[in-house]
Design a protein around this motif. Structure first.
Motif, short mmCIF file in Angstrom:
data_model
loop_
_atom_site.label_atom_id
_atom_site.label_comp_id
_atom_site.label_asym_id
_atom_site.label_seq_id
_atom_site.Cartn_x
_atom_site.Cartn_y
_atom_site.Cartn_z
N GLU A 68 0.84 -1.19 0.00
CA GLU A 68 0.00 0.00 0.00
C GLU A 68 0.87 1.24 0.00
N ALA A 69 0.26 2.39 -0.24
CA ALA A 69 0.99 3.65 -0.32
C ALA A 69 1.75 3.94 0.96
N ASN A 70 1.14 3.62 2.12
CA ASN A 70 1.80 3.89 3.41
C ASN A 70 3.09 3.10 3.58
N ASP A 71 3.13 1.89 2.99
CA ASP A 71 4.36 1.09 3.07
C ASP A 71 5.52 1.82 2.42
N LYS A 73 5.63 5.13 1.92
CA LYS A 73 5.89 6.36 2.66
C LYS A 73 6.84 6.10 3.81
N MET A 74 6.69 4.95 4.48
CA MET A 74 7.56 4.59 5.60
C MET A 74 9.01 4.40 5.16
N LYS A 75 9.20 4.09 3.88
CA LYS A 75 10.55 3.91 3.35
C LYS A 75 11.01 5.11 2.52
N SER A 76 10.29 6.22 2.68
CA SER A 76 10.62 7.47 1.96
C SER A 76 10.70 7.24 0.45
N PHE A 79 5.17 5.97 -4.07
CA PHE A 79 4.23 4.91 -4.44
C PHE A 79 3.61 5.23 -5.79
N GLN A 112 0.15 11.61 -5.27
CA GLN A 112 0.96 10.91 -4.27
C GLN A 112 2.05 11.79 -3.68
N SER A 113 2.36 12.91 -4.34
CA SER A 113 3.46 13.76 -3.90
C SER A 113 3.07 15.22 -4.03
#
Length: 662
Positions: A68-71, A73-76, A79, A112-113
């Motif tokens: 998912e997109a949050n995954d 985001k957690m890795k900078s 997505f 997304q950005s």
């Protein structure tokens, strides 16, 4: 080594296709092409991060949970929704409006950005479907996944040099080569805080800083805050694209309000932990009154001519970089080589600068480091947090004779050369443990490369059969010496064995060619009839299969061996270069390379900051033997290729004669 030049040429051909199929100006069609490159590069990065996420992904109901997109985001990381993925665009049905689909992909990415909103091109409906399909196919190039650093920026500069040379060289603006950017980042060693690039171009400083911070186990977006100024809107958009694809967030301002000569767009005077830049060199006609009103001239005012303009803005930039730094801040930037000893007001500013005790390192760079310019430059480094024992000194390094030739017009530092230059700075700063870690890294790299070479040699020896005995003997010697070596110096003794291995490979290639020729020169008709073939041509075809079995089966392994031996010898060469100068790890001045000069010595040289004025001239070392052997391997491999091509050509000629009844 990845052939970036070949990649650039392929992409230029694609851009030329786009030009021929439209009525757009060069600026109008340049950004859409870069947008497609951005999509392809973003997809490559997306797949890498996705694989990392899936590596330890939990399962539910016997199925791996989808990413998912949050995954990301957690890795900078950026997505990509399904319809924004390059693979989706590559496999669109034939009746799809491709331009509309690409525009939609750009819009989805902007969602997304936040920093990409309004940045990505969305003019693809202006192009024919067939043309866009072909461009998407051409940009599906695996090399874009393999090249690190500011690849989009380099390709952008290549396009500028093709599309509009006048724009590419305007005000001295040109792309900063990756090795120069990497050197600046390595010496400054950013860890956390505010980084400003007031001439940020395509964002290479941010990208390499992000990689450096991440390599040290820290999330770059958490540790760093990135600020940039760029007067050219096009470049600023490219910078934001480049940062986004590397998972970085930044505050980038562009346009007239971001002209650094007249505006401190982010109000960062005295606030920056790090400043990095490659500003345009030797800019003239900067309005003196406007620049003075903008401030940031704490080191003094450069010369103003009768027209009330600064005829050369180099020392405006130097003032700005120094003024932006906070109490313990560091700066690193590229500057025209002439700036290190320019006279008049510049000399006065240099005197003030040296007397602060904050000049850390001055590094000379030779010609041909820039892709579209052949000019020398210098790297300047400031450190307002220098330890007391170093405040009265400046480290001068002259690397004008230390580089790797990429081709006739381009030089760079190899990975190990950058580490060696960095090691000089470590020792000067008293960071001896980092030097010792590098020595250990050399040992590990050499041993691992020898293990890889040994595997290739074993496979080749198996393929060679009766030709293999000499190569097996040398393989055993190399493996034995590597296994018994306990120090870097002992590993240096492998060089003659590796050289002997190269000679054996050359001899083995010659023997195989001789064998192949002897098969073809056998008594044709008699040999053919004895083997049950009615014509020589039929038997020759069968012979060629046999020759391929003898020579072709080891071709890939042989190429790997040649490359591996060259790699090992290069690592050993660079390790020896470093240790013969600094031994176990103590800084010392080295004639022609480095000098730690005290302020009184700099004053004696009229406050010059030119490294060559301090380090002296090193004795000439003849390195022809190493280069000769490597070139002989290359030439011999070229001869093998030509031999195979000649045989193919002869077959074609014979076939043509037969068709004519001759």
């Amino acid at each position: 080594m990845i052939n970036i030049r070949k990649l650039e040429a392929e992409l230029w051909t694609s851009a030329d296709l786009l030009r021929q199929g439209s009525k757009l100006t060069s600026q109008e069609y340049c950004m859409p092409v870069l947008g497609l490159i951005f999509l392809r590069y973003a997809y490559g990065r997306f797949k890498l991060v996705e694989a990392d996420i899936l590596n330890d992904r939990p399962m539910r109901g016997g199925r791996v949970l989808p990413v998912e997109a949050n995954d990301f985001k957690m890795k900078s990381a950026l997505f990509l929704p399904e319809k924004a993925r390059y693979e989706y665009l590559l496999n669109l049905p034939d009746d799809t409006d491709v331009g509309k689909a690409v525009n939609e992909a750009m819009e989805l990415i902007e969602q997304q950005s936040q920093q990409l909103v309004g940045v990505l091109p969305k003019t693809y409906t202006a192009f024919k479907n067939e043309l866009l399909r072909e461009l998407i196919r051409i940009f599906n190039n695996k090399t874009l996944d393999e090249v690190g650093g500011d690849v989009v920026g380099r390709i952008y500069e290549y396009f500028l040099s093709k599309f509009a040379p006048a724009v590419a060289s305007d005000d001295g603006v040109f792309f900063t080569p990756k090795s120069l950017v990497q050197m600046i980042v390595n010496i400054i060693e950013p860890k956390h805080g505010i980084l400003l690039d007031p001439a940020c171009g395509s964002g290479g400083m941010f990208v390499q800083t992000g990689d450096f911070v991440s390599a040290n186990g820290t999330n770059a977006n958490t540790a760093m805050t990135f600020y940039g100024q760029e007067k050219v809107d096009y470049n600023a958009k490219l910078c934001l694209m480049n940062m986004a694809v590397h998972g970085l967030n930044g505050n980038i301002k562009s346009g007239d309000d971001a002209n650094t000569f007249y505006n401190d767009a982010h109000n960062l005077v005295g606030q920056c932990d790090y400043v990095m830049a490659n500003p345009p060199f030797n800019v003239d006609l900067v309005n003196a009154e406007n620049a003075q009103n903008a401030g940031r001239l704490s080191l003094g005012l450069p010369g103003i001519n009768k027209d009330k303009v600064f005829s050369n803005a180099n020392y405006l930039w130097i003032n700005y970089f120094y003024s932006y730094l906070k109490e313990n801040g560091r700066a690193g930037f590229v500057m025209a080589a002439s700036a290190t000893d320019s006279g008049n007001k510049d000399r006065d500013i240099r005197e003030n600068l040296v007397k602060t005790g904050h000049v850390d390192v001055m590094l000379s760079v030779g010609n041909n480091f820039f892709y579209t310019k052949s000019l020398p430059c210098s790297l300047w480094f400031f450190d307002k947090g220098k330890p007391e024992n170093l405040k009265g000194t400046v480290l001068f390094i002259d690397t004008r004779n230390y580089y790797t030739v990429v081709d006739r017009t381009l030089n760079e530092w190899s990975e190990w050369q950058m580490k060696n230059i960095n090691a000089i700075v470590w020792l000067y700063r008293g960071e001896n443990e980092k030097y010792k870690m590098l020595i250990s890294e050399y040992k590990i790299a050499i041993i691992n490369s020898i293990i890889e070479l040994d595997n290739y040699l074993k496979q080749t020896i198996k393929d060679l059969g009766r030709f293999s005995e000499p190569l097996e003997t040398i393989r055993q010697k190399i493996a034995s010496m590597a296994g018994q070596s306990s120090s870097l110096e002992e590993l240096f003794e492998l060089r003659p064995l590796l050289k002997e291995c190269v000679a054996l490979i050359l001899a083995q290639q010659k023997e195989l060619l001789t064998y192949a020729d002897s098969l073809e020169k056998s008594s044709a008709k008699t040999l053919a009839e004895s083997q049950g073939y009615s014509t020589w041509q039929q038997y020759k075809k069968q012979l060629s299969i046999l020759v391929d079995q003898v020579t072709g089966s080891i071709k890939d392994d042989q190429l790997s061996i040649d490359c591996n031996i060259k790699n090992i010898r290069q690592i050993i060469k660079e390790a020896h270069w470093l240790t013969e100068k600094f031994g176990e790890g103590n800084y010392t001045d080295v004639l022609g390379l480095c000098k730690s000069a005290i302020i009184s010595e700099i004053e004696e040289k009229n406050w010059s900051l030119t490294p060559g004025a301090y380090v002296g001239v090193a004795p000439v070392i003849d390195d022809n033997e190493e280069n000769f052997t490597e070139r002989m391997v290359e030439i011999h491999n070229e001869l093998l290729t030509l031999h195979a091509e000649a045989n193919d050509l002869m077959d074609t000629i014979t076939s043509n004669f037969e068709g004519l009844g001759i």
